[in-house]
Design an enzyme around this catalytic site. Structure first.
Site, mmCIF file in Angstrom:
data_model
loop_
_atom_site.group_PDB
_atom_site.id
_atom_site.type_symbol
_atom_site.label_atom_id
_atom_site.label_comp_id
_atom_site.label_asym_id
_atom_site.label_seq_id
_atom_site.Cartn_x
_atom_site.Cartn_y
_atom_site.Cartn_z
ATOM 1 N N CYS A 13 0.731 -1.253 -0.329
ATOM 2 C CA CYS A 13 0.107 -0.149 -0.120
ATOM 3 C C CYS A 13 0.735 0.815 -0.223
ATOM 4 C CB CYS A 13 -0.475 0.005 1.212
ATOM 5 S SG CYS A 13 -0.484 0.621 3.313
ATOM 6 N N CYS A 16 3.358 2.101 2.578
ATOM 7 C CA CYS A 16 5.031 1.000 2.340
ATOM 8 C C CYS A 16 5.606 2.725 2.001
ATOM 9 C CB CYS A 16 4.891 0.243 1.952
ATOM 10 S SG CYS A 16 3.423 -1.636 2.165
ATOM 11 N N ASP A 430 12.604 30.744 -30.115
ATOM 12 C CA ASP A 430 13.662 31.124 -30.766
ATOM 13 C C ASP A 430 13.268 31.445 -32.577
ATOM 14 O OD1 ASP A 430 16.338 31.903 -31.029
ATOM 15 O OD2 ASP A 430 16.993 29.664 -32.079
ATOM 16 N N ASP A 628 16.501 25.106 -30.070
ATOM 17 C CA ASP A 628 17.163 23.731 -30.744
ATOM 18 C C ASP A 628 18.925 23.927 -30.808
ATOM 19 O OD1 ASP A 628 17.775 26.034 -33.180
ATOM 20 O OD2 ASP A 628 18.235 24.197 -34.589
ATOM 21 N N ASP A 632 21.466 28.193 -27.089
ATOM 22 C CA ASP A 632 19.644 28.550 -26.937
ATOM 23 C C ASP A 632 19.826 27.587 -25.155
ATOM 24 O OD1 ASP A 632 18.644 29.887 -28.753
ATOM 25 O OD2 ASP A 632 18.174 27.718 -29.715
#
Length: 746
Positions: A13, A16, A430, A628, A632
């Site tokens: 459960c 635990c 960007d 990308d 960046d």
């Protein structure tokens, strides 16, 4: 610091999780420990100088659980064990169900106060009921009592404690009545037994556990589907001979032959042939992509039309598919901030419920003087209170949500990123490679001396030393015109400004108007051309030779087909869209107008991008950055949520929170809407779990008895508890129906 993820066995459960986290965090050298109840894993950061995985495993074993290193997990054995557990649960449910029905029928008269002639008198016999209930109590319910005893030995309390106390109380009370009914008669009480309560509660909870286990298995469907995509064999060419070998035997550098209709077995580069490849398993895009010599290929994608020879570059755990699987596993095993409240509640939930049950017994015994009423009310409180629904509320939704993201080509680093994405107020895009294709081409050249080719020759010689996309466009244009490109010396790149070098003793400087102005070079003769080209959305670089302005080059980068529609959709979602670019204001505004962006940061050098993100955050906004490139990466890390275009660099992807594998901007919309759907689902689950316990416990305690004389039967409490966890998991599974749209659908 090192990190290890251990598979856990014996968790029953959500309580635990608190026991394991408390025990492991107390180990010297452990800095953090996070248990995921849904995935049954614990992620631990530790100092290898002070402790080790073996020591951590021992501590977990000492408190009654088993911890296994991932490389020690046998998938086949694990499946077999899970099947055996399911079969064992099924047998116990059937046995308990049949006996429970018999006992309930025998107890109908007692429960209703009615005499029902068709029920034989021998079914009312308490000794017969004891004989029937005993195997359910000892066999079917044994796991609860063992779990409760383990928790007691470790000074903790779990769901097993509640169920064990509740069912044992009902059973013990019934045995006392069976052995000494005269005592109760002397107290003015009816000597009634409640064996059916213990039997039916145990059976219902086991039934709920059975359904819950089956439903939880479905939450991991995304992982299983991804793993199942891997090819089992590869056709390699070694020493001029073709042979099919197991995928595990392929080595880097092997040449693999892939025919039409076959899966590409490994990551690599095409060295012969051309074809179209369905990469939907990675990118979520259904349209096949053309592949030719030199192109990158991803293992487990489907070759469609032509034959290809591929040189293997990444295998095993280094392959794209393996990394995707690992990222999804890591995300599913992480905890979202919203889960902290549930974890805190779960930590003290069981002791509080036990206290409420004791108080319920004392109050009813003192007020009514009826030990039967007091016992049944206390048992009802113990049975109906279950922390499992709280423990499952967040992780099950996160498991399904991150898996759904992977299906759509969206890799989410962790649950915190998934949660934060739904709060995004501003998205910074960007320009190059994000809004645009990232493949600029030269469109215009103006030479003061009317010798465009000579100017292009000098510029290409310098730009050949640069990795900038604009430099690549210029060099490619010179090659297309068959212009010989001489060698350059003394090359220097000035970040955010331009480049310079020497060609045949000519000092060539190429860059922005601002930079040339700083160098005191008169560029006024070029202004007319520059302004006209920039108004048309072109990027313009100015050229000076030996300190005199000699011309300029116009370069255009085509917008991605999805840019305008994505910007429009984000704005409809009440998200501000900002464009960030190194281009000057005129060029930036021209492109912004084309896609519908109203706010632009232009002329921003790479080192200034972080400052722009901070400016927006200073306005009190939750800011996402989409990029990308290498330049960046700092801005992606600074943003509240960094989204990397998967077609970009590894550095950008590593710095991001969410990766859009395909490079399609539609992934931004999908990621945000998936985040909103997942968080909404978690909130629903937490509401159900909290409301269930907040309303259920007082009713079980008998709060309605003084008003309507209505008392919650522990059997009903057991059924409600069993269904609570199942309802949470089932609600989480609704996320599998998620699809992106301009409006949010779940």
């Amino acid at each position: 610091m090192s990190k290890v993820t251990l598979n856990l066995k014996g968790m029953r459960c959500a309580g635990c999780t608190s026991s394991i986290e408390t025990a492991t965090r107390s180990i010297s050298g452990v800095s953090s420990s996070n248990v995921n109840f849904a995935t049954e894993e614990v992620a631990i950061e530790y100092d290898p100088q002070k402790t080790s995985p073996a020591a951590i495993q021992k501590v977990i074993a000492d408190i009654g659980y088993e911890a296994i290193l991932p490389d020690q997990v046998n998938e086949d054995a694990d499946k077999k064990t899970r099947l055996q557990e399911t079969q064992d649960l099924t047998r116990k449910v059937w046995v308990g169900g049949v006996i429970g029905i018999i006992l309930v029928i025998g107890s109908i008269s007692m429960m209703t106060g009615l005499s029902i002639p068709i029920i034989p008198d021998w079914l009312h016999n308490p000794w017969l009921q004891l004989a029937l209930a005993l195997p359910v109590q000892l066999w079917c319910g044994s796991s609860f009592y063992i779990g409760a005893w383990k928790a007691f030995k470790n000074h903790t309390a779990t769901m097993d404690t509640l169920i064990g106390l509740g069912t044992l109380a009902a059973f013990s009370y019934s045995i006392t009545v069976t052995l000494n009914p005269n005592f109760f008669i002397s107290q003015g009480l009816q000597p009634e037994v409640y064996y059916e309560v213990s039997v039916v509660v145990i059976t219902l909870i086991l039934l709920g556990k059975l359904f819950e286990n089956q439903a939880k298995g479905e939450t991991s469907e995304a992982i299983r589907k991804l793993i199942g995509l891997q090819a089992k064999t590869a056709r390699v060419i070694r020493d001029g001979k073709e042979s099919d070998i197991p995928i595990e035997d392929v080595i880097i550098g092997d040449v693999v032959l892939v025919r039409p209709g076959e899966k590409i077995p490994v990551d690599g580069e095409a060295i012969a042939g051309n074809s179209t490849v369905d990469e939907s398993m990675v990118t979520g895009e259904s349209i096949p992509v053309e592949k030719k010599v030199g192109d990158r290929l991803i293992g487990a994608t489907m070759n469609k039309s032509g034959s290809l020879q591929i040189k293997a570059s990444h295998i095993g755990k280094d392959s794209v598919l393996s990394q995707i699987v690992q990222l999804v596993k890591d995300a599913q095993g992480s905890k979202a901030p919203i889960q902290r409240l549930a974890d805190q509640v779960t930590g003290w939930f069981v002791p509080v419920v036990i206290s409420i049950a004791i108080a319920t017994f004392v109050i009813w015994f003192e007020i009514m003087g009826n030990v039967t009423l007091a016992t049944i009310s206390a048992v009802g409180v113990l049975i109906i209170a279950c922390p499992c629904a709280l423990g499952l509320a967040a992780p099950t939704s996160i498991m399904v949500g991150t898996g759904k993201g992977a299906e759509n080509g969206i890799l989410i680093k962790d649950a915190a990123s998934l949660e934060l994405a739904h709060k995004i107020q501003t998205i910074v895009l960007d320009k190059t490679g994000t809004l645009t294709e990232g493949k600029p081409v030269v469109t215009d050249i103006f030479s003061v001396n009317k010798n465009d080719d000579q100017l292009l020759k000098l510029v290409a010689a310098i730009e050949r030393n640069s990795e900038h996309p604009l430099a690549e466009a210029i060099v490619n244009h010179a090659k297309q015109k068959d212009i010989p490109i001489p060698a350059a010396t003394d090359f220097m790149a000035i970040t955010g400004s331009g480049v310079q070098g020497k060609v045949d003793n000519f000092l060539v400087q190429i860059g922005t108007r601002r930079w040339l102005d700083e160098l005191k070079i008169d560029t006024s003769e070029l202004y007319e051309y520059q302004d006209s080209w920039e108004t048309g959305g072109k990027t313009v670089v100015l050229i000076a030779v030996n300190g005199i302005a000699q011309g300029l080059i116009g370069i255009a980068d085509k917008l991605k087909s999805s840019s305008q529609s994505v910007v429009n959709t984000l704005q409809k979602m009440k998200i501000e869209v900002v464009m960030l670019t190194g281009d000057n204001q005129s060029t930036a505004e021209a492109i912004a107008r084309e896609v519908g962006i109203r706010r632009v940061f232009a002329g921003v050098r790479p080192d200034q991008k972080v400052e722009k993100i901070r400016e927006l955050q200073a306005e009190g906004k939750v800011v996402a950055m989409v990029g990308d490139g290498i330049n960046d990466a700092p801005a992606l890390a600074q943003a509240d949520v960094g989204l990397a275009i998967g077609t970009g660099t590894d550095v950008a992807i590593a710095a991001s929170d969410i990766t859009l594998i395909s490079g399609d901007l539609q992934g931004i919309v999908t990621a945000i809407q998936l985040s909103r759907a997942t968080i909404s689902n978690i909130q629903q689950n937490l509401f159900f779990a909290f409301i269930y316990n907040v309303a259920g416990i007082p009713i079980a305690a008998g709060i309605l008895y003084p008003i309507w004389g209505w008392l919650l039967n522990p059997i009903v409490a057991g059924g409600a508890m069993a269904l609570s966890s199942l309802s949470v998991v089932t609600n989480a599974l609704r996320l599998r129906n998620f699809h992106t749209d301009s409006k949010l659908h779940v």
